[in-house]
Motif scaffolding. Structure first.
Motif, PDB file in Angstrom:
ATOM      1  N   UNK B 432       0.845  -1.201   0.000  1.00 20.40           N
ATOM      2  CA  UNK B 432       0.000   0.000   0.000  1.00 20.40           C
ATOM      3  C   UNK B 432       0.878   1.248   0.000  1.00 20.40           C
ATOM      4  N   UNK B 433       1.936   1.203   0.805  1.00 21.73           N
ATOM      5  CA  UNK B 433       2.876   2.327   0.852  1.00 21.73           C
ATOM      6  C   UNK B 433       3.511   2.555  -0.508  1.00 21.73           C
ATOM      7  N   UNK B 434       3.980   1.476  -1.119  1.00 21.29           N
ATOM      8  CA  UNK B 434       4.575   1.590  -2.459  1.00 21.29           C
ATOM      9  C   UNK B 434       3.556   2.155  -3.434  1.00 21.29           C
ATOM     10  N   UNK B 435       2.324   1.658  -3.323  1.00 23.31           N
ATOM     11  CA  UNK B 435       1.268   2.099  -4.240  1.00 23.31           C
ATOM     12  C   UNK B 435       1.049   3.607  -4.120  1.00 23.31           C
ATOM     13  N   UNK B 436       0.917   4.076  -2.872  1.00 19.95           N
ATOM     14  CA  UNK B 436       0.651   5.507  -2.671  1.00 19.95           C
ATOM     15  C   UNK B 436       1.823   6.328  -3.193  1.00 19.95           C
ATOM     16  N   UNK B 437       3.007   5.881  -2.858  1.00 22.93           N
ATOM     17  CA  UNK B 437       4.188   6.649  -3.265  1.00 22.93           C
ATOM     18  C   UNK B 437       4.283   6.705  -4.791  1.00 22.93           C
ATOM     19  N   UNK B 438       4.171   5.557  -5.430  1.00 23.02           N
ATOM     20  CA  UNK B 438       4.331   5.501  -6.891  1.00 23.02           C
ATOM     21  C   UNK B 438       3.219   6.281  -7.584  1.00 23.02           C
ATOM     22  N   UNK B 439       1.988   6.084  -7.128  1.00 25.83           N
ATOM     23  CA  UNK B 439       0.851   6.697  -7.807  1.00 25.83           C
ATOM     24  C   UNK B 439       0.908   8.216  -7.736  1.00 25.83           C
ATOM     25  N   UNK B 440       1.069   8.730  -6.522  1.00 26.31           N
ATOM     26  CA  UNK B 440       0.940  10.174  -6.392  1.00 26.31           C
ATOM     27  C   UNK B 440       2.179  10.903  -6.879  1.00 26.31           C
ATOM     28  N   UNK B 441       3.362  10.268  -6.772  1.00 23.73           N
ATOM     29  CA  UNK B 441       4.509  10.978  -7.347  1.00 23.73           C
ATOM     30  C   UNK B 441       4.409  10.961  -8.875  1.00 23.73           C
ATOM     31  N   UNK B 442       3.828   9.904  -9.464  1.00 21.07           N
ATOM     32  CA  UNK B 442       3.658   9.899 -10.926  1.00 21.07           C
ATOM     33  C   UNK B 442       2.605  10.917 -11.342  1.00 21.07           C
ATOM     34  N   UNK B 443       1.556  11.029 -10.534  1.00 25.01           N
ATOM     35  CA  UNK B 443       0.492  11.975 -10.892  1.00 25.01           C
ATOM     36  C   UNK B 443       1.016  13.414 -10.840  1.00 25.01           C
ATOM     37  N   UNK B 444       1.937  13.670  -9.912  1.00 24.13           N
ATOM     38  CA  UNK B 444       2.457  15.029  -9.767  1.00 24.13           C
ATOM     39  C   UNK B 444       3.379  15.400 -10.920  1.00 24.13           C
ATOM     40  N   UNK B 445       3.794  14.408 -11.692  1.00 22.40           N
ATOM     41  CA  UNK B 445       4.823  14.688 -12.711  1.00 22.40           C
ATOM     42  C   UNK B 445       4.240  15.149 -14.040  1.00 22.40           C
ATOM     43  N   UNK B 446       2.935  15.017 -14.251  1.00 20.62           N
ATOM     44  CA  UNK B 446       2.375  15.381 -15.559  1.00 20.62           C
ATOM     45  C   UNK B 446       1.149  16.262 -15.383  1.00 20.62           C
ATOM     46  N   UNK B 447       0.802  16.910 -16.450  1.00 12.17           N
ATOM     47  CA  UNK B 447      -0.415  17.711 -16.470  1.00 12.17           C
ATOM     48  C   UNK B 447      -1.614  16.812 -16.141  1.00 12.17           C
TER      49      UNK B 447
END
Lengths: 484, 478
Positions: B432-447
């Motif tokens: 779950x931690x990996x999921x949150x980290x990966x998802x939201x840092x990826x979302x922050x990287x693009x429009x």
């Protein structure tokens, strides 16, 4: 629903059509007289039907022994045809219900005919469970009715009984769904009719539809609810049909993938039949502006998809049959025994017609070609018949005991009844095409201004279709300008 | 642009750390020798209360039946000779239990890993389907789905580690990997598995596993890059069309790899058992979970104001999918269960008999959670557009499908020794931690809005006809 449509979408109604044009185009086949070709087709179908009825009477009067069945192969052409016809019917419900749930506007030009096809196909299918009985006059015993045998009831554990419930429910729901959609269209024919007799008939058929706002609102809600009910129904009906085989312990029949795989195959074969019928119908009824190249292409895409699912299921069957380690599986459907045994020709027909030929549809040019589509759709209809024949006859011809191995050869009665159902289907469909609005005009009219070619072009060029009033400024919204 | 808040980042890292501690504890507390296993068995027996006793009995029954029914030939002979020497039998039993106990931390990790990897994969597949279907409603959710698929990379890496550890024989999760399975001279020889060695063999399994991961990650890498490229290029939809074509190819490969993956990674845990439906059953379970996760992340991001334009109709559509595919999952679950129950062929029935006897509560609870609950909660059209309702329904669906994976894996690997404790919870928190980290840092990287998509405007105007949009400040209310 949004009234904005991306310009990239292809138009669904071709030409410079108005609402009136749609009415005219759809009413024309009903209001005009039939031509010579229609009569030729009708009499051929009628002859086939009567021949088939003769074979049915002969069977019932003489006994099932006039068929090619034997003591080991108790099901062959009868149940093959039954499953084939039920499968064909499934595309109609898929188009009217599932595509409605997925908001596919292109369904609107084809749903009426697809549903008609469903109902006529289920008629044909419904014949077989009765005529393949040894004592069809006792057929009503399958119904759980209080009776004078101390209320002797049916056993609810048999998939053949589930079939009774599934098919009868399927037919009734499809009929109601179809008829509800027909109300505004019958009303249109009623309102246009000049001959009193015709007016009377269509007034009767249209149940006094007057198209008020409240009626339309309820109409749409009923359609959605029925679509929501018809979708699980269509899945469960062919699932139950598949369980006739899958609940057994015959190798080749007992397979858990059958329920979804039969459903996928049903949609596959049903869409092929829709293609066959609409390919002809759009030409002879001059409805080419409504059933366009794009409709054909989209249906071909569904065929590719469901054909792919079926192919994965074949591969799975083949693989797991080997993976089980059971020596019996090697003699049955989709296995070495089937591919090399006495029914190898049937097996390879299945592979060629069902898996190899449809792959041509990956090519866009073929997908959009009417003639190639027509040929491939016929091939799939044949291939899917062989699929059911292979599943049933090959498995039964080589069971667990070698001393029961036998072959099936159809007699002229088997063939005659099948021909008869095709004729019967043709008769019904031809009559339908002359008396029913074959396209749901009320539905097509809802998409004319968002998806019609004329309106789309104008929007692209920036020419407003309603120049006088700019609704956007009045209401403070932007998307209304496209609605009007 | 969305800012991945420091608070959420810290939270996800904390989850990963706590999860790692839990996983580590699981491996630390697992017995290493037969003596330790014997101690645990006697400890279980020493409880003396009726529950423990009956549990023990069932377990012994299972031990017998699993050897007596499932295996044949040489193994059964060994078993028979083991029966003749009681002493030897105790040792064999202890060794059997030892293997199961050793599997526990691995299985705890594997269940969560498969759950998260599978969800991510199905989000990717759903995204590809949305592209190929030229959906008009879901364009505003594309970046959400893309962000979730960022989780594919870390979960694939963990999967590679698990594959590697299986190849190195560090665990006993796959019984066919045991020494001597394919060796006729070995007491462990299993002629049934040996008959399948053309498919079930270590190099083949490892290579196939790597190929699946490579295909999925390859598509995910390509489509993310191309999707961002779509935003800025003005090439008359050439980039968009390339994405379309590649997505068609991916769906084709996905159909095949998903089926094979479910045979290799899950069905292979019970190498004597088989079911033709299995691949699609796993697919349905993961698909409904994936849709729920998309809805969760969307609802969360929208509440943070990071998804302008996403309105209640979009939530309604996602909830409809959750509802519809919950029923679809139930359909496949029932089809598989009923057909095997009905025909009652011994070599297939053992699978469900084991699950019914040893996993009764989770096995039945999952059907309630995955079917009864969603059908009652999400049938109403109004409810489907209320975020907190969707979240409640979704939590039950996700838990239910975790249990589904649990019941697929655990009976094969740990049998009657299952429990739900620190190692299982630790693994869940870790992923779950990996999921949150990966998802939201990826979302922050693009429009957050895929501006180059030709259907974007349809999605912005999207309104399902009977849904009232409540206060999200969108201008498109009609």
């Amino acid at each position: 629903m949004s009234h904005y449509e991306a310009p990239i979408r292809e138009p669904l109604v071709l030409g410079d059509k108005s609402y009136h044009d749609i009415t005219e185009d759809i009413a024309k086949p009903i209001e005009g007289a039939a031509n010579k070709n229609w009569y030729i087709a009708f009499y051929i179908s009628l002859a086939g039907m009567l021949w088939g009825f003769g074979c049915i009477f002969y069977t019932v009067g003489t006994g099932i022994g006039v068929w090619g069945l034997n003591k080991n192969i108790g099901w062959a052409w009868d149940i093959t045809n039954f499953v084939w016809w039920v499968g064909i019917g499934h595309a109609g419900t898929l188009i009217s219900a599932v595509l409605l749930l997925f908001r596919q506007k292109w369904r609107m030009a084809i749903n009426r005919s697809a549903e008609a096809m469903t109902i006529f196909a289920v008629f044909q299918a419904g014949l077989f469970p009765i005529i393949h009985m040894g004592r069809p006059w006792n057929g009503y015993w399958v119904l759980p009715m209080p009776n004078q045998f101390g209320s002797l009831w049916v056993n609810f554990n048999s998939p053949l009984l589930w079939d009774v419930f599934a098919i009868s429910t399927y037919l009734s729901v499809s009929l109601v769904f179809w008829w509800t959609g027909l109300l505004p269209d019958f009303a249109m024919i009623r309102d246009r009719a000049v001959k009193p007799f015709q007016k009377k008939i269509y007034a009767l058929l249209s149940f006094g539809w007057s198209g008020r706002a409240k009626d339309w609102q309820r109409f749409e809600e009923v359609s959605l609810v029925l679509a929501g009910l018809a979708t699980p129904l269509v899945l469960s009906v062919h699932t139950i049909v598949s369980m006739d085989f899958a609940t057994s312990i015959n190798p080749g029949w007992h397979s858990t993938i059958f329920p979804p795989y039969f459903v996928a195959g049903a949609i596959f074969s049903g869409f092929a039949m829709v293609q066959t019928l609409l390919g002809i119908m759009r030409k002879v009824t001059n409805l080419e502006d409504y059933i366009t190249r794009m409709h054909i292409e989209y249906m071909n895409m569904v065929i590719i998809l469901t054909g792919g699912i079926v192919a994965v299921a074949y591969a799975t069957e083949f693989f797991i049959a080997w993976y089980t380690g059971s020596p019996y599986e090697n003699y049955t459907y989709l296995s070495v025994g089937a591919a090399t045994g006495p029914y190898a020709w049937a097996f390879w027909s299945l592979i060629i017609f069902n898996i190899i030929t449809p792959q041509l549809l990956w090519i866009k040019k073929f997908r959009r070609s009417f003639i190639i589509t027509f040929i491939i759709s016929i091939a799939i209809n044949i291939g899917m018949w062989f699929e059911r024949f292979d599943i049933i006859a090959i498995v039964l011809s080589k069971g667990h005991l070698p001393s029961t191995w036998w072959r099936f050869e159809p007699t002229f009665v088997d063939v005659g009844i099948f021909v008869g159902t095709i004729g019967f289907f043709g008769v019904l469909f031809l009559l339908y095409a002359r008396t029913f609005p074959v396209i749901a005009q009320a539905e097509v009219k809802t998409i004319l201004k968002s998806s019609g070619e004329f309106y789309k072009k104008r929007r692209e060029q920036g020419i407003p279709t309603k120049p006088a009033i700019n609704v956007a400024n009045v209401a403070g919204t932007t998307d209304k300008s496209n609605k009007e | 642009m969305y800012q991945f808040s420091g608070k959420l980042k810290t939270f996800s890292l904390a989850l990963i750390l706590v999860g790692l501690v839990g996983i580590g504890y699981g491996f630390y507390s697992a017995p290493k020798t037969v003596e330790e296993a014997k101690e645990i068995i006697s400890h279980q027996g020493a409880h003396g209360d009726s529950h423990a006793t009956s549990h023990e009995e069932v377990k012994v029954d299972e031990h017998h039946s699993s050897e007596g029914v499932e295996t044949h030939g040489a193994v059964a002979e060994t078993h028979a000779s083991a029966d003749a020497h009681g002493e030897h039998h105790d040792d064999a039993h202890a060794e059997h239990v030892l293997h199961q106990l050793k599997n526990k931390p691995w299985s705890a990790l594997y269940v969560s890993l498969f759950f998260f990897l599978g969800i991510t994969l199905l989000v990717l597949a759903f995204y590809a389907i949305q592209r190929v279907a030229q959906a008009g409603w879901s364009i505003l959710l594309f970046r959400v789905m893309e962000a979730i698929t960022a989780n594919l990379v870390p979960t694939s890496i963990v999967m590679l580690i698990v594959i590697g550890s299986a190849v190195m024989h560090w665990n006993h999760m796959f019984p066919w990997m045991a020494e001597g399975t394919f060796d006729p001279t070995s007491p462990n020889y299993d002629p049934i598995i040996d008959g399948k060695s053309w498919w079930i063999n270590l190099p083949g399994w490892a290579i196939r596993s790597v190929v699946y991961l490579a295909i999925w990650n390859g598509y995910r890498w390509f489509i993310r890059r191309n999707s961002i490229k779509e935003d800025t290029v003005n090439d008359n939809h050439k980039t968009y069309k390339l994405s379309y074509n590649v997505s068609v190819g991916f769906i084709f490969l996905f159909m095949i790899t998903e089926t094979l993956m479910s045979w290799d990674w899950i069905m292979g845990l019970d190498p004597h058992w088989f079911s033709t439906l299995f691949g699609w059953y796993v697919l349905a379970s993961l698909l409904v979970s994936a849709l729920t996760v998309i809805a969760f992340v969307t609802i969360y991001l929208r509440s943070k104001g990071a998804l302008p334009g996403v309105n209640d109709s979009h939530i309604h559509d996602l909830a409809k999918y959750m509802f519809g595919f919950s029923i679809f999952w139930t359909y496949l679950w029932f089809a598989q269960f009923m057909l095997i129950w009905y025909a009652d062929i011994p070599e297939e029935t053992t699978y469900f008999a084991m699950r019914f006897n040893e996993y009764n509560l989770p096995f039945l609870a999952m059907v309630v959670m995955n079917f009864v609950f969603p059908i009652l909660l999400l049938l109403n059209s109004d409810f489907k557009s209320i975020p907190w309702f969707v979240v409640i329904g979704g939590v039950v669906i996700l838990l239910g499908h975790y249990i589904d994976i649990f019941v697929m894996v655990m009976p094969a690997t740990v049998g009657a020794q299952w429990s739900f404790g620190i190692p299982e919870i630790g693994s869940l928190l870790f992923f779950l931690g990996i999921f949150i980290y990966a998802t939201f840092s990826a979302f922050a990287k693009a429009n957050p809005i895929p501006t180059g998509n030709p259907f974007l405007e349809e999605s912005e105007h999207y309104h399902y006809y009977n849904i009232e949009h409540r206060g999200e400040g969108s201008g498109d209310h009609h």
